[in-house]
Structure formats: C-alpha cells, structure tokens
Motif scaffolding. Structure first.
Motif, PDB file in Angstrom:
ATOM      1  N   SER A  87     -26.533 -32.894  26.495  1.00 37.89           N
ATOM      2  CA  SER A  87     -25.975 -33.710  25.419  1.00 37.89           C
ATOM      3  C   SER A  87     -25.774 -35.127  25.913  1.00 37.89           C
ATOM      4  N   PHE A  88     -25.846 -36.068  24.998  1.00 36.62           N
ATOM      5  CA  PHE A  88     -25.526 -37.462  25.279  1.00 36.62           C
ATOM      6  C   PHE A  88     -24.431 -37.889  24.326  1.00 36.62           C
ATOM      7  N   GLY A  89     -23.275 -38.248  24.875  1.00 40.78           N
ATOM      8  CA  GLY A  89     -22.170 -38.696  24.037  1.00 40.78           C
ATOM      9  C   GLY A  89     -21.744 -37.664  23.008  1.00 40.78           C
ATOM     10  N   GLY A  90     -21.814 -36.395  23.364  1.00 43.93           N
ATOM     11  CA  GLY A  90     -21.429 -35.336  22.447  1.00 43.93           C
ATOM     12  C   GLY A  90     -22.523 -34.896  21.491  1.00 43.93           C
ATOM     13  N   THR A  91     -23.658 -35.580  21.524  1.00 45.11           N
ATOM     14  CA  THR A  91     -24.774 -35.208  20.652  1.00 45.11           C
ATOM     15  C   THR A  91     -25.746 -34.310  21.414  1.00 45.11           C
ATOM     16  N   PRO A  92     -25.945 -33.056  20.972  1.00 43.94           N
ATOM     17  CA  PRO A  92     -26.872 -32.165  21.679  1.00 43.94           C
ATOM     18  C   PRO A  92     -28.307 -32.685  21.601  1.00 43.94           C
ATOM     19  N   VAL A  93     -28.968 -32.707  22.742  1.00 38.68           N
ATOM     20  CA  VAL A  93     -30.364 -33.136  22.815  1.00 38.68           C
ATOM     21  C   VAL A  93     -31.264 -31.960  23.180  1.00 38.68           C
ATOM     22  N   LEU A  94     -30.787 -31.095  24.044  1.00 36.16           N
ATOM     23  CA  LEU A  94     -31.463 -29.838  24.356  1.00 36.16           C
ATOM     24  C   LEU A  94     -30.495 -28.702  24.047  1.00 36.16           C
ATOM     25  N   ARG A  95     -30.993 -27.697  23.316  1.00 36.32           N
ATOM     26  CA  ARG A  95     -30.107 -26.635  22.831  1.00 36.32           C
ATOM     27  C   ARG A  95     -30.587 -25.260  23.321  1.00 36.32           C
ATOM     28  N   GLY A  96     -30.589 -25.067  24.620  1.00 27.82           N
ATOM     29  CA  GLY A  96     -30.966 -23.766  25.161  1.00 27.82           C
ATOM     30  C   GLY A  96     -32.460 -23.596  25.291  1.00 27.82           C
ATOM     31  N   ILE A  97     -33.087 -24.351  26.201  1.00 30.77           N
ATOM     32  CA  ILE A  97     -34.535 -24.325  26.379  1.00 30.77           C
ATOM     33  C   ILE A  97     -34.924 -23.249  27.391  1.00 30.77           C
ATOM     34  N   ASP A  98     -35.847 -22.383  26.992  1.00 29.10           N
ATOM     35  CA  ASP A  98     -36.449 -21.389  27.897  1.00 29.10           C
ATOM     36  C   ASP A  98     -37.957 -21.622  27.895  1.00 29.10           C
ATOM     37  N   LEU A  99     -38.517 -21.882  29.072  1.00 30.69           N
ATOM     38  CA  LEU A  99     -39.943 -22.195  29.152  1.00 30.69           C
ATOM     39  C   LEU A  99     -40.469 -21.860  30.538  1.00 30.69           C
ATOM     40  N   THR A 100     -41.644 -21.236  30.579  1.00 27.75           N
ATOM     41  CA  THR A 100     -42.333 -20.973  31.839  1.00 27.75           C
ATOM     42  C   THR A 100     -43.706 -21.635  31.800  1.00 27.75           C
ATOM     43  N   VAL A 101     -44.020 -22.395  32.841  1.00 30.06           N
ATOM     44  CA  VAL A 101     -45.327 -23.042  32.991  1.00 30.06           C
ATOM     45  C   VAL A 101     -45.983 -22.447  34.235  1.00 30.06           C
ATOM     46  N   GLU A 102     -47.185 -21.909  34.064  1.00 25.07           N
ATOM     47  CA  GLU A 102     -47.875 -21.275  35.184  1.00 25.07           C
ATOM     48  C   GLU A 102     -48.495 -22.321  36.111  1.00 25.07           C
ATOM     49  N   SER A 103     -48.694 -21.935  37.339  1.00 26.56           N
ATOM     50  CA  SER A 103     -49.302 -22.824  38.323  1.00 26.56           C
ATOM     51  C   SER A 103     -50.704 -23.234  37.872  1.00 26.56           C
ATOM     52  N   GLY A 104     -50.991 -24.533  37.886  1.00 27.45           N
ATOM     53  CA  GLY A 104     -52.289 -25.054  37.482  1.00 27.45           C
ATOM     54  C   GLY A 104     -52.473 -25.201  35.989  1.00 27.45           C
ATOM     55  N   GLU A 105     -51.438 -24.924  35.208  1.00 28.74           N
ATOM     56  CA  GLU A 105     -51.544 -25.006  33.754  1.00 28.74           C
ATOM     57  C   GLU A 105     -51.282 -26.431  33.277  1.00 28.74           C
ATOM     58  N   LEU A 106     -51.903 -26.799  32.159  1.00 28.01           N
ATOM     59  CA  LEU A 106     -51.646 -28.084  31.516  1.00 28.01           C
ATOM     60  C   LEU A 106     -50.951 -27.789  30.183  1.00 28.01           C
ATOM     61  N   VAL A 107     -49.696 -28.199  30.077  1.00 25.13           N
ATOM     62  CA  VAL A 107     -48.866 -27.893  28.910  1.00 25.13           C
ATOM     63  C   VAL A 107     -48.444 -29.190  28.235  1.00 25.13           C
ATOM     64  N   ALA A 108     -48.518 -29.207  26.908  1.00 19.46           N
ATOM     65  CA  ALA A 108     -48.075 -30.357  26.136  1.00 19.46           C
ATOM     66  C   ALA A 108     -46.748 -30.051  25.472  1.00 19.46           C
ATOM     67  N   LEU A 109     -45.812 -31.003  25.546  1.00 20.80           N
ATOM     68  CA  LEU A 109     -44.579 -30.953  24.763  1.00 20.80           C
ATOM     69  C   LEU A 109     -44.804 -31.832  23.539  1.00 20.80           C
ATOM     70  N   LEU A 110     -44.896 -31.205  22.380  1.00 20.29           N
ATOM     71  CA  LEU A 110     -45.260 -31.895  21.139  1.00 20.29           C
ATOM     72  C   LEU A 110     -44.094 -31.862  20.177  1.00 20.29           C
ATOM     73  N   GLY A 111     -43.797 -32.998  19.577  1.00 21.99           N
ATOM     74  CA  GLY A 111     -42.720 -33.039  18.595  1.00 21.99           C
ATOM     75  C   GLY A 111     -42.414 -34.454  18.176  1.00 21.99           C
ATOM     76  N   PRO A 112     -41.624 -34.617  17.118  1.00 21.16           N
ATOM     77  CA  PRO A 112     -41.264 -35.959  16.657  1.00 21.16           C
ATOM     78  C   PRO A 112     -40.258 -36.618  17.592  1.00 21.16           C
ATOM     79  N   SER A 113     -40.013 -37.890  17.375  1.00 20.28           N
ATOM     80  CA  SER A 113     -38.998 -38.605  18.165  1.00 20.28           C
ATOM     81  C   SER A 113     -37.648 -37.914  17.983  1.00 20.28           C
ATOM     82  N   GLY A 114     -36.908 -37.797  19.084  1.00 18.73           N
ATOM     83  CA  GLY A 114     -35.595 -37.176  19.022  1.00 18.73           C
ATOM     84  C   GLY A 114     -35.603 -35.673  19.166  1.00 18.73           C
ATOM     85  N   SER A 115     -36.769 -35.073  19.437  1.00 16.47           N
ATOM     86  CA  SER A 115     -36.832 -33.609  19.542  1.00 16.47           C
ATOM     87  C   SER A 115     -36.399 -33.096  20.913  1.00 16.47           C
TER      88      SER A 115
END
Length: 365
Positions: A11-39
C-alpha cells in the motif's frame, strides 16, 4: 532462475496497490505483466528488483529469500521505458557501467570488460555505435544500449518496464521480434510490464493480466481472448458491449438477440450480462428487429455501425463486403447475432448497462 511470489501486498499512503499476489515464473520463461495504469504491475516489478518493499508476502528466487537481499545483491538487469542512459558517457561506457562500478574485489579486469562490451555490441547489432553518445542515437538504438547495459552484468533475472513505450509503432514492432530473439539466445528469466495487448501476446510465453492490484487471469493469447475469467478481463480485451440477458438452461436470451451461435454455459438460470466485442456482432436485417441502424461509416475495409434502441446505442464492426452489409442502410431494423462472447452472472440489483459508443470519425456512407 525461477521466481515464486506468495500473498504479496503493498500500500502507498493507505491505498492498496497489491492485494495478495501469487505468481510463479519458471526458469527461462518470458512473462508479461499486462494491465491498465494503476493495476500494480510496475510496483510488483520494482519489488522483485529490490526498489520497493512489500508490506507482506514472500519472494523466493531459486530457493533464496530475496526479501533478505538488498537490490545490489540480487543481480537484476532492469530496463526502463526512458532508457536512463548516462548522457556524458559513450555507448561503450554505458554498457560497461555495471561491471566498472563493482567493488574492486569482484570487478573484472579492464580487458575482460572491454571484451564483454565488444561481444554485446555485436550481439545487439550496434557495433558501429560504440563511440557515440546517447544524444546521437535514435530511440530504438538507445533502447538497445539500455538492454546491453542490463545484460552486461549477466543478470539472474531481466526486468523491463514498458521498454518500448516511448517508441513509435513501427520501431516497437521491430524491437519486439528482436527482444524475443535476445531472450531465446540468452535463456534468461524475463518479466516485462506493458499495457499493450499486442506486445504482450506477441512476446510472452504467458501473460498475467492485472487489475486493481490483483491478478485477474494468467494464460496465452487465445485463452484470455476467448475465455476471459472476469468482467474486468472481458472489458480490457475489448468486450465493450454489455447486454443484460437471462440465462435459461445455459442459453442467453434477450429481446432482439439471436444467441444460437453461442455455446451453452454451465451457469445457473437467471439474470446475466453478455460481453461482446463490436467485431463479434453480426446484424441481421429484420423488419421487426429491436435495433435500428442509426449510423454507418466506412474506413474502406470495415463498416462502423451504430445500432440504437431508445436511449441505448451499441457499436458494431462489420467487413464492408460482408453479405449483410448491403441491407444495413440508415433506419433499417435488425436483430443481433453474436458470433462469440463471454457471459457472467449479473450482480444483484440493476441489469448491466449497455456501453455507450465512441464518436465515429470515418466518413459516413
């Protein structure tokens, strides 16, 4: 190097920015984080890099707790949108920077650094630019130098934050294919942030769609396009038409709607919302149809049609030479036949709205 993120919050200043992220990236993988501004995608990238710290959660990289490591100990290659090159240094010195500033005990000899720079200049196809300064380079050339500087330290993980966002469309397309080749040849674990769907799906092995600090869906282009996991993903993927329908034995029903092309859905009977893309709607001429053609524009290949029912207007994109096109003159009445769509149970309360159509700029026919 594999990456495991568990229940990460920020959170920044009481505003949640990440709300419980679970993610696994495999070795050698290319992963994109896609989303609008503020996601939350850039914040997540910065936490992996050690430039931000989470409020809670775990970050494990190849069996090591990276939240116990300072940024300089993570051996991260980070490429920013606006290059962040040192203007007073030549291309050669920019690429060598990460190696040159290492503590004396771990700093390679000058000859070894120079050989590494030569190798990267050739690998990045910018050998002729070694003695130039950033001001003398194009945007695409600067981004190659920035990537070369990141690769020089032989990073365990490569992170890219909107790496092509400052470039024009033609250069972005060229660099996307080039970056994929670089990734495949280096075998690095790569995560990049983008809001550009085409870029994400063309480049990545997997795409992580983020919205409002949450992971909404993970998959490839076909999975996310055809089977959005939530209304947020459907809207983000271009399903801008939202029709209130009633589900009956898995079929969507509504006045003026021919849903025979849509598969049955394993959803309970009752109110629902049908999400459609303008290109997935076929208007069928019907004198008793619910919808009326209010506007029909052409860009040469596509007809942009506005269909109206009272105060509700929806957009339709139809190939100009489609068999139905000749009958779609202004004032004609039609029935809607969706060719594809996503259905989600409607929230309790009022029915889902129909998204207003944007102003059409093509010349009317």
């Amino acid at each position: 190097m594999s990456i495991s993120i568990e229940n990460m919050t920020k959170s920044f200043g009481g505003t949640p920015v990440l709300r419980g992220i679970d993610l696994t990236v495999e070795s050698g993988e290319l992963v994109a984080l896609l989303g609008p501004s503020g996601s939350g995608k850039t914040t997540l990238l910065k936490i992996i890099a050690g430039l931000e710290w989470p409020d809670a959660g775990a970050l494990d990289v190849h069996g090591t707790d990276w939240l116990r490591l300072a940024a300089q100990d993570r051996r991260i290659g980070f490429v920013f949108q606006h290059y962040a090159l040192f203007p007073h240094m030549s291309v050669r010195d920019n690429i060598a920077f990460g190696l040159s500033v290492r503590p004396r005990a771990t700093r390679p000899p000058k000859a070894q650094i120079a050989a590494k720079v030569d190798e990267l200049l050739q690998f990045l196809q910018i050998t002729h630019l070694g003695e130039r300064y950033p001001v003398q380079l194009s945007g695409g050339q600067r981004q190659r130098v920035a990537l070369g500087r990141a690769l020089a330290i032989e990073p365990s993980i490569l992170l890219l934050d909107e790496p092509f966002g400052a470039l024009d469309a033609a250069v972005r397309r060229d660099l996307r294919a080039w970056l994929r080749d670089v990734h495949d040849q280096t075998g690095s674990t790569t995560i990049f942030v983008t809001h550009d769907q085409e870029e994400a799906f063309e480049l990545a092995d997997r795409v992580v769609v983020m919205g409002d600090g949450r992971i909404e869906q993970i998959g490839n282009a076909d999975q996310i396009h055809d089977h959005p996991a939530s209304p947020f993903v459907a809207r983000f993927m271009g399903a801008t038409v939202e029709l209130p329908v009633t589900l009956n034995a898995g079929r969507a029903e509504a006045p003026g709607l021919d849903a025979s092309r849509l598969p049955r859905r394993a959803l309970p009977d009752g109110p629902a919302t049908l999400f459609l893309r303008p290109a997935d709607i076929t208007p069928q001429a019907d004198p008793n149809g619910r919808w009326q053609v209010a506007r029909c524009d052409s860009n040469g290949a596509i007809l942009r049609i506005d269909l109206r029912d009272g105060d509700s207007t929806i957009p339709v994109d139809l190939p100009r030479r489609a068999p139905q096109a000749a009958a779609l003159t202004r004032g004609a009445r039609v029935t809607l036949r969706p060719e594809a769509g996503a259905i989600f149970p409607a929230p309790r309360g009022a029915p889902a709205p129909i998204t207003p159509v944007e102003h059409r700029k093509e010349k009317a026919i």
